[in-house]
Design an enzyme around this catalytic site. Sequence first.
Site, PDB file in Angstrom:
ATOM      1  N   CYS A 135       1.382  -0.791   2.972  1.00 33.57           N
ATOM      2  CA  CYS A 135       2.568  -0.307   2.747  1.00 33.57           C
ATOM      3  C   CYS A 135       3.429  -0.596   3.994  1.00 33.57           C
ATOM      4  O   CYS A 135       3.412  -1.799   4.299  1.00 33.57           O
ATOM      5  CB  CYS A 135       2.680   1.001   2.470  1.00 33.57           C
ATOM      6  SG  CYS A 135       4.039   1.459   1.310  1.00 33.57           S
ATOM      7  N   HIS A 136       4.580   0.285   4.400  1.00 36.35           N
ATOM      8  CA  HIS A 136       5.348   0.071   5.485  1.00 36.35           C
ATOM      9  C   HIS A 136       4.709  -0.237   6.769  1.00 36.35           C
ATOM     10  O   HIS A 136       5.314  -0.829   7.631  1.00 36.35           O
ATOM     11  CB  HIS A 136       6.552   1.017   5.548  1.00 36.35           C
ATOM     12  CG  HIS A 136       7.481   0.848   4.232  1.00 36.35           C
ATOM     13  ND1 HIS A 136       7.136   1.821   3.436  1.00 36.35           N
ATOM     14  CD2 HIS A 136       8.631   0.179   4.042  1.00 36.35           C
ATOM     15  CE1 HIS A 136       8.133   1.711   2.429  1.00 36.35           C
ATOM     16  NE2 HIS A 136       9.076   0.603   2.827  1.00 36.35           N
ATOM     17  N   GLU A 166      10.999  -1.675  -2.807  1.00 41.04           N
ATOM     18  CA  GLU A 166      11.991  -0.890  -2.087  1.00 41.04           C
ATOM     19  C   GLU A 166      13.347  -0.683  -2.970  1.00 41.04           C
ATOM     20  O   GLU A 166      13.990   0.468  -2.915  1.00 41.04           O
ATOM     21  CB  GLU A 166      12.213  -1.871  -0.963  1.00 41.04           C
ATOM     22  CG  GLU A 166      12.901  -1.476   0.206  1.00 41.04           C
ATOM     23  CD  GLU A 166      11.967  -0.360   0.910  1.00 41.04           C
ATOM     24  OE1 GLU A 166      12.117   0.917   0.488  1.00 41.04           O
ATOM     25  OE2 GLU A 166      11.396  -1.060   1.761  1.00 41.04           O
TER      26      GLU A 166
END
Length: 230
Positions: A135-136, A166
């Site tokens: 993910c991030h 997002e």
Amino acid sequence: MDPTYCALIVCTNHTDYPTKSHKTGLWLNEATHFYDELADRKLPYDIASPKGGMVPIDEKSIDRRDTINEKWYNDPTFRSKLENSLRLDDVNPDNYQILYLTGGHGTMWDFPDDPTLQRITRYMYENGGMVAAVCHGVSGLLNVTLSDGSLLVTNRQITGFSNMEEKLVRLDEEVPFLLEDALRKRNALYSKSLIPFLPYIEVDERLITGQNPLSARKVGRKVIEEMYEK
């Protein structure tokens, strides 16, 4: 058990959005679901963060009815490691075979430009370790340069939180940049699931990335498979 088969799980220390009142931090299941796969092998692990100490948990990730979150968040050892994380500056990468960068929006602020995280990632990758991110957390790979001066992500099969995801969580105006765009700009071979928020991973030799929170278990499973089952 080979003691070098230790995992270093890296989490964010960052909590604040520019304008939102709620706090960010680690997206909890990205740590717990990944570790749940390692736990079956009884792999030793440490949790670290750029500043060390308490790892903040994104409030929204605790609310979910998630039995794996419950299991590990209430496990005294796991909880203690989260609340007393090692400072990255104090970590010796020689002690680990697996590096795993967890996500949560907080990572977008404190992962990409952390020189110690870049050094550890480069060292482990170039010395035969497994580098994984979800993910991030994939933002921590963006600016890692290898010894030959090339970027780790260039021409690699990679995924990470998508622009569409997002926008759907309505944080595209809050984050300092969009991860998908940043990966493409560095000529990563970015791909994603056709449908947002479904589990999706990419494997490029010893680099394993997951797109979103639901991909964390798949990343963990793939890491174990690559380390033990080949």
